[in-house]
Design a protein around this motif. Sequence first.
Motif, PDB file in Angstrom:
ATOM      1  N   TYR A 176       0.973  -1.314  -0.025  1.00 56.31           N
ATOM      2  CA  TYR A 176       0.229  -0.012  -0.146  1.00 56.31           C
ATOM      3  C   TYR A 176       0.688   1.278   0.036  1.00 56.31           C
ATOM      4  O   TYR A 176       0.443   2.135  -0.772  1.00 56.31           O
ATOM      5  CB  TYR A 176      -0.820   0.070   1.307  1.00 56.31           C
ATOM      6  CG  TYR A 176      -1.776   1.061   1.401  1.00 56.31           C
ATOM      7  CD1 TYR A 176      -2.947   1.440   0.292  1.00 56.31           C
ATOM      8  CD2 TYR A 176      -1.612   2.052   2.243  1.00 56.31           C
ATOM      9  CE1 TYR A 176      -3.735   2.526   0.369  1.00 56.31           C
ATOM     10  CE2 TYR A 176      -2.421   3.308   2.406  1.00 56.31           C
ATOM     11  CZ  TYR A 176      -3.455   3.398   1.322  1.00 56.31           C
ATOM     12  OH  TYR A 176      -4.277   4.506   1.383  1.00 56.31           O
ATOM     13  N   ARG A 177       1.887   1.307   0.586  1.00 55.66           N
ATOM     14  CA  ARG A 177       2.855   2.379   0.938  1.00 55.66           C
ATOM     15  C   ARG A 177       3.576   2.829  -0.439  1.00 55.66           C
ATOM     16  O   ARG A 177       3.661   3.774  -0.700  1.00 55.66           O
ATOM     17  CB  ARG A 177       3.961   2.132   1.745  1.00 55.66           C
ATOM     18  CG  ARG A 177       4.983   3.155   1.791  1.00 55.66           C
ATOM     19  CD  ARG A 177       4.517   4.329   2.375  1.00 55.66           C
ATOM     20  NE  ARG A 177       5.684   5.422   2.650  1.00 55.66           N
ATOM     21  CZ  ARG A 177       6.112   6.190   1.463  1.00 55.66           C
ATOM     22  NH1 ARG A 177       5.380   6.077   0.322  1.00 55.66           N
ATOM     23  NH2 ARG A 177       6.911   7.183   1.849  1.00 55.66           N
ATOM     24  N   VAL A 178       3.610   1.675  -1.401  1.00 53.29           N
ATOM     25  CA  VAL A 178       4.449   1.955  -2.766  1.00 53.29           C
ATOM     26  C   VAL A 178       3.625   2.171  -3.778  1.00 53.29           C
ATOM     27  O   VAL A 178       3.824   2.722  -4.782  1.00 53.29           O
ATOM     28  CB  VAL A 178       5.612   0.883  -3.012  1.00 53.29           C
ATOM     29  CG1 VAL A 178       6.643   0.825  -1.856  1.00 53.29           C
ATOM     30  CG2 VAL A 178       5.064  -0.351  -3.140  1.00 53.29           C
ATOM     31  N   THR A 179       2.389   1.599  -3.622  1.00 58.41           N
ATOM     32  CA  THR A 179       1.450   1.874  -4.719  1.00 58.41           C
ATOM     33  C   THR A 179       0.116   2.594  -4.478  1.00 58.41           C
ATOM     34  O   THR A 179      -0.433   3.145  -5.430  1.00 58.41           O
ATOM     35  CB  THR A 179       0.735   0.237  -5.128  1.00 58.41           C
ATOM     36  OG1 THR A 179       0.212  -0.269  -4.136  1.00 58.41           O
ATOM     37  CG2 THR A 179       1.966  -0.738  -5.660  1.00 58.41           C
ATOM     38  N   GLY A 180      -0.022   2.662  -3.427  1.00 55.78           N
ATOM     39  CA  GLY A 180      -1.159   3.747  -2.984  1.00 55.78           C
ATOM     40  C   GLY A 180      -2.645   2.983  -3.135  1.00 55.78           C
ATOM     41  O   GLY A 180      -3.668   3.439  -3.139  1.00 55.78           O
ATOM     42  N   ALA A 181      -2.691   1.713  -3.338  1.00 52.47           N
ATOM     43  CA  ALA A 181      -3.587   0.890  -3.669  1.00 52.47           C
ATOM     44  C   ALA A 181      -3.746  -0.478  -3.031  1.00 52.47           C
ATOM     45  O   ALA A 181      -2.686  -1.031  -2.532  1.00 52.47           O
ATOM     46  CB  ALA A 181      -3.911   0.480  -5.107  1.00 52.47           C
ATOM     47  N   LEU A 182      -5.016  -1.035  -2.718  1.00 51.15           N
ATOM     48  CA  LEU A 182      -5.067  -2.508  -2.076  1.00 51.15           C
ATOM     49  C   LEU A 182      -5.811  -3.304  -2.896  1.00 51.15           C
ATOM     50  O   LEU A 182      -5.684  -4.544  -2.789  1.00 51.15           O
ATOM     51  CB  LEU A 182      -5.962  -2.298  -0.629  1.00 51.15           C
ATOM     52  CG  LEU A 182      -5.195  -1.512   0.278  1.00 51.15           C
ATOM     53  CD1 LEU A 182      -5.946  -1.438   1.507  1.00 51.15           C
ATOM     54  CD2 LEU A 182      -4.023  -2.386   0.872  1.00 51.15           C
ATOM     55  N   ALA A 183      -6.526  -2.734  -4.000  1.00 44.53           N
ATOM     56  CA  ALA A 183      -7.240  -3.587  -5.143  1.00 44.53           C
ATOM     57  C   ALA A 183      -6.173  -4.484  -5.829  1.00 44.53           C
ATOM     58  O   ALA A 183      -5.103  -3.888  -6.220  1.00 44.53           O
ATOM     59  CB  ALA A 183      -8.148  -2.887  -5.843  1.00 44.53           C
ATOM     60  N   MET A 184      -6.062  -5.800  -5.932  1.00 42.77           N
ATOM     61  CA  MET A 184      -5.212  -6.315  -6.549  1.00 42.77           C
ATOM     62  C   MET A 184      -5.031  -6.037  -7.855  1.00 42.77           C
ATOM     63  O   MET A 184      -3.611  -5.951  -8.451  1.00 42.77           O
ATOM     64  CB  MET A 184      -5.419  -8.091  -6.811  1.00 42.77           C
ATOM     65  CG  MET A 184      -5.830  -8.653  -5.307  1.00 42.77           C
ATOM     66  SD  MET A 184      -6.030 -10.560  -5.305  1.00 42.77           S
ATOM     67  CE  MET A 184      -6.090 -10.730  -3.531  1.00 42.77           C
ATOM     68  N   ASP A 185      -5.752  -5.652  -8.738  1.00 43.62           N
ATOM     69  CA  ASP A 185      -5.402  -5.377 -10.142  1.00 43.62           C
ATOM     70  C   ASP A 185      -4.819  -3.966 -10.240  1.00 43.62           C
ATOM     71  O   ASP A 185      -3.827  -3.676 -11.014  1.00 43.62           O
ATOM     72  CB  ASP A 185      -6.904  -5.242 -10.902  1.00 43.62           C
ATOM     73  CG  ASP A 185      -7.875  -4.144 -10.215  1.00 43.62           C
ATOM     74  OD1 ASP A 185      -7.766  -3.813  -9.054  1.00 43.62           O
ATOM     75  OD2 ASP A 185      -9.092  -4.151 -10.916  1.00 43.62           O
ATOM     76  N   VAL A 191       2.417  -1.599  -9.418  1.00 46.76           N
ATOM     77  CA  VAL A 191       3.997  -2.262  -9.367  1.00 46.76           C
ATOM     78  C   VAL A 191       4.963  -2.211 -10.018  1.00 46.76           C
ATOM     79  O   VAL A 191       6.227  -1.893  -9.769  1.00 46.76           O
ATOM     80  CB  VAL A 191       3.951  -3.613  -8.638  1.00 46.76           C
ATOM     81  CG1 VAL A 191       3.702  -4.517  -9.649  1.00 46.76           C
ATOM     82  CG2 VAL A 191       4.773  -3.839  -7.312  1.00 46.76           C
ATOM     83  N   LEU A 192       4.409  -1.997 -11.331  1.00 45.12           N
ATOM     84  CA  LEU A 192       5.630  -1.953 -12.215  1.00 45.12           C
ATOM     85  C   LEU A 192       6.407  -0.560 -12.426  1.00 45.12           C
ATOM     86  O   LEU A 192       7.360  -0.707 -13.033  1.00 45.12           O
ATOM     87  CB  LEU A 192       4.615  -2.152 -13.904  1.00 45.12           C
ATOM     88  CG  LEU A 192       4.027  -3.383 -14.164  1.00 45.12           C
ATOM     89  CD1 LEU A 192       3.116  -3.575 -15.170  1.00 45.12           C
ATOM     90  CD2 LEU A 192       4.990  -4.696 -14.042  1.00 45.12           C
ATOM     91  N   GLY A 193       5.783   0.259 -11.824  1.00 46.53           N
ATOM     92  CA  GLY A 193       6.489   1.634 -11.822  1.00 46.53           C
ATOM     93  C   GLY A 193       7.163   1.736 -10.375  1.00 46.53           C
ATOM     94  O   GLY A 193       7.634   3.152 -10.275  1.00 46.53           O
ATOM     95  N   VAL A 194       7.201   0.838  -9.593  1.00 43.62           N
ATOM     96  CA  VAL A 194       7.918   1.166  -8.278  1.00 43.62           C
ATOM     97  C   VAL A 194       9.425   0.758  -8.356  1.00 43.62           C
ATOM     98  O   VAL A 194       9.793   0.053  -9.106  1.00 43.62           O
ATOM     99  CB  VAL A 194       7.041   0.123  -7.176  1.00 43.62           C
ATOM    100  CG1 VAL A 194       7.707   0.138  -5.942  1.00 43.62           C
ATOM    101  CG2 VAL A 194       5.704   0.489  -7.129  1.00 43.62           C
TER     102      VAL A 194
END
Length: 460
Positions: A176-185, A191-194
């Motif tokens: 959640y910290r690195v993507t800002g999301a919890l929905a799997m999709d 995560v590709l841009g992390v």
Amino acid sequence: MLLSTVLLVPWVSGAVLVALDGRRRVVAWLAVASLVVTLTALGVLAADVFDGGDRQVVTGGWPAGVGIVLRADALGVVFALLSVLVLLAAAAHEAAGGVRSRTFPGLVVLLGAGLTGLFVTADVFSFYVFFELAMTASYALSAYGGKRRQLRAALVFTAVNLLGSFVFLLSVAGAYRVTGALAMDQVAARVLGVNPNAAGLIAAGFFIAFSVKLGLFPFHFWLPTVYAGARPSVAAILSGAVANIGAYGLLRFGADLFPEQLRLAGVALVVLGAASIVYGGVLAVARGDAAETLAYSAIGQVGYVLVALGVGGPVGLVAAVLYSVINSLNKALLFLASGVRGAAVAAAFAVGALSVAGVPPAAGFVGKLELFRTGIVAGSVALVVLLLVGSALSLVYMFQVYQRRFWRPDPQATGATSPLPQRLFTAALALLVLAAGLWPEPLLVLSDRAVDALLAADTE
């Protein structure tokens, strides 16, 4: 509506049953009936998913991102069906023999609710919530029997898996910290841009958490004590249903959410899987107790899943799904059969033993063929040799268990024959394993469709 029903039925019935005295036969069989209804609803849902694609609903009519998003795809419904089937077999086995705890039937049904929920959720945090619901029921079930051996197994199981749950929660927070999301999709897309180092660390956290659940080498240290110490029905539940959290988690979070990290870690996964196969096989051969042999066998068998996952690609993923399903049925059958006495039990155990060793016509032969296909496609002679060595070790220790259990008199045996329904349920599970080997097409189609769902989500 159907997607909500598969969760509502076990949740409501489990909450009611856990408050009743499960030692009463009517309560125990009500739990079995609840699992039958859940399995039927899952079967209808699976047919709907295979015919018309994924099904999604947001609970409570809330907008997506606020309410819990449930999504049934081919991979999720396959594991949900498998897990509820194992729970049904164990619950019926115990109901036929006489339940020894007032909470056992209700806990098994609540476990079914937790497992079904995590297999059909589309949200990482909701996965954790259902994950903890399932594990809480598992902690209580591992103490079933109340003897010193079961209590020791429950303490070990709870302590180790709480650590795994903590690591998983840290990984959820990191995602959640690195993507800002919890929905799997959304997590999979962002995560590709992390930063690759951060994504790799989070993926490693998820891998450790799921490896603890599976009992993979070197996270296996708790498994022999727990599986050998638990009652046969509980060992069947833990190895055939609860362990599916680990197999499903590695597939879902690896191939779906962190495919690049899975690809980079492919060689390491194959090495760890190979270590599990050899370590579990050698230790199983060296054990003198049937329960301990089956416990160490479980360590070796999950290594095949990790090897297939490490090879990756459509062929490797299909082999991982297929062998996860077959391995779950094998372990449930063997642990249940080990606690039953009477006519036809030896034949049922032999079917499970042949399946573990990969000998036709049992279902394990089909799983081993897919694994050999994976090794050939990967072009690795060493991998093919490893699979041959692992199968040979499996044949040796399963023959040893069969010899000790059915050829030699057991000094601890009371001579009493198990109730007929208990023997019939064990025989029915053996027939299912045998039928899957004689007619493997449905299982192969289910595995192909499950992997198609994973790869489709990965390319969206």
